[in-house]
Scaffold this active site. Sequence first.
Site, PDB file in Angstrom:
ATOM      1  N   HIS A   1       0.851  -1.192   0.000  1.00  0.00           N
ATOM      2  CA  HIS A   1       0.000   0.000   0.000  1.00  0.00           C
ATOM      3  C   HIS A   1       0.882   1.235   0.000  1.00  0.00           C
ATOM      4  CE1 HIS A   1      -3.086   2.909   1.182  1.00  0.00           C
ATOM      5  NE2 HIS A   1      -3.963   2.020   0.801  1.00  0.00           N
TER       6      HIS A   1
ATOM      7  N   ASP B   1      -7.767  -4.618  -0.203  1.00  0.00           N
ATOM      8  CA  ASP B   1      -8.288  -5.268  -1.400  1.00  0.00           C
ATOM      9  C   ASP B   1      -8.232  -6.785  -1.262  1.00  0.00           C
ATOM     10  OD1 ASP B   1      -8.760  -2.854  -2.927  1.00  0.00           O
ATOM     11  OD2 ASP B   1      -6.596  -2.690  -3.122  1.00  0.00           O
TER      12      ASP B   1
END
Length: 421
Positions: A318, A366
Amino acid sequence: MRMADEEQLSGWIDAKAAAERLGVKPATLYAYVSRGVLRRRQAPDGRRSLFEAAQVEELARRGRPRRPPGPGELAIESAITALGADRHYYRGRDALEMAGSRTFEEVAAWLWQGRDEPREPEEGAEPWRARAEGVAAAVAAQSGLPPGLLPLDRLHLIAAALAATDPLRHHLDPEGVVATGRALIAGLVEALPAANRAPGGGRGGEGSGGRIAERLWNRLCPHPPGDAGLLRAFEAAMILLADHELAASTVAARVAASVRADPYAVVASGLGVLSGPLHGGASYGAERLIAEVADPEAASRVVGERLRGGEPVPGFGHAVYKSGDGRAALLMDLVRAAAPGHDRLAAAEAVLAEAARRRLPEPNVDFSLAALGAVAGLVPGAGEAVFAVARTAGWLAHALEEYGRRGPLRPRAVYVGPEPS
């Protein structure tokens, strides 16, 4: 100490006191000094650093300074979402804690208005109900679409149909935007094809009662939520995804709102950017990754083939949370608690173990969203739809900020082309 020294030290505090007041480590104080945020001086004894008390107090009230914008970043003042080391905060409240105790509707109200919405709607309050004409138009508009289209592709068309049938869409006062937001989110959900016919799973305005999370579940899952834990995880995912500061789609939404585009156009702008594989579309990649792992033993091959082909492994790493995404950890824990021993959970766990063995970056939200979809049996592309419907709340919160400002957002380019002639 001489009287002159005592007078000279008046209004200055040592590093320990300054760090405690700011809630930071002493090393952070010196980083603030190097960035010009704090002033420092040596104590007369030469063994201590001192910091101006008034400046420390002002910084404590204002909040920690964020780092200067990096390449490709646009700095916009906002009071909606702050990013921490591993989590985010909605108007000062820990989003992870809210995901464990609030409904999506309550969190949306907090993002929009900065106040708690009562569990039972107040008399005269606008309900979370779509406009029947808008849903009917959105359903009709989808009649010619090819079968098997992913939900996110349908949401683009649904948003346009809802806008075309709402005569009040240009009311940009806060109360009008909030009322539009409730109806818009409900319409996005209710105009999607029903995956099951449980109560709340109807189409065209049928069975539109219940919370938004349950309504969306019935559009994305072929069977009713038999386990309350999975539905709770589903709603927690919506809360965690409702906003995330100035993500790419939110910048697009804010730019649209800054030129006074109506709330539907704001959401359409966000949807267009969200679909990119480096943003909301990333959950679809993670979904397909887990689907390829027919059994836990296949995880090594599936991950290895992607790495061998030079592809990134979706669902890992991320840009903000370098040491781990707290949203991912919370959501995975909720899925584990709701469906222990599930074969799709075992596949997801095997991918996590293989990623750790290969020292890949930490999993992001996700991946956990894809794991939830696999365990719950959601339709293909469901994660993107959950992301889009949830983030609509955030886009409208940012739109409300922009509607309250005077001028449009106008980034400037750094021209590097040929010299103008």
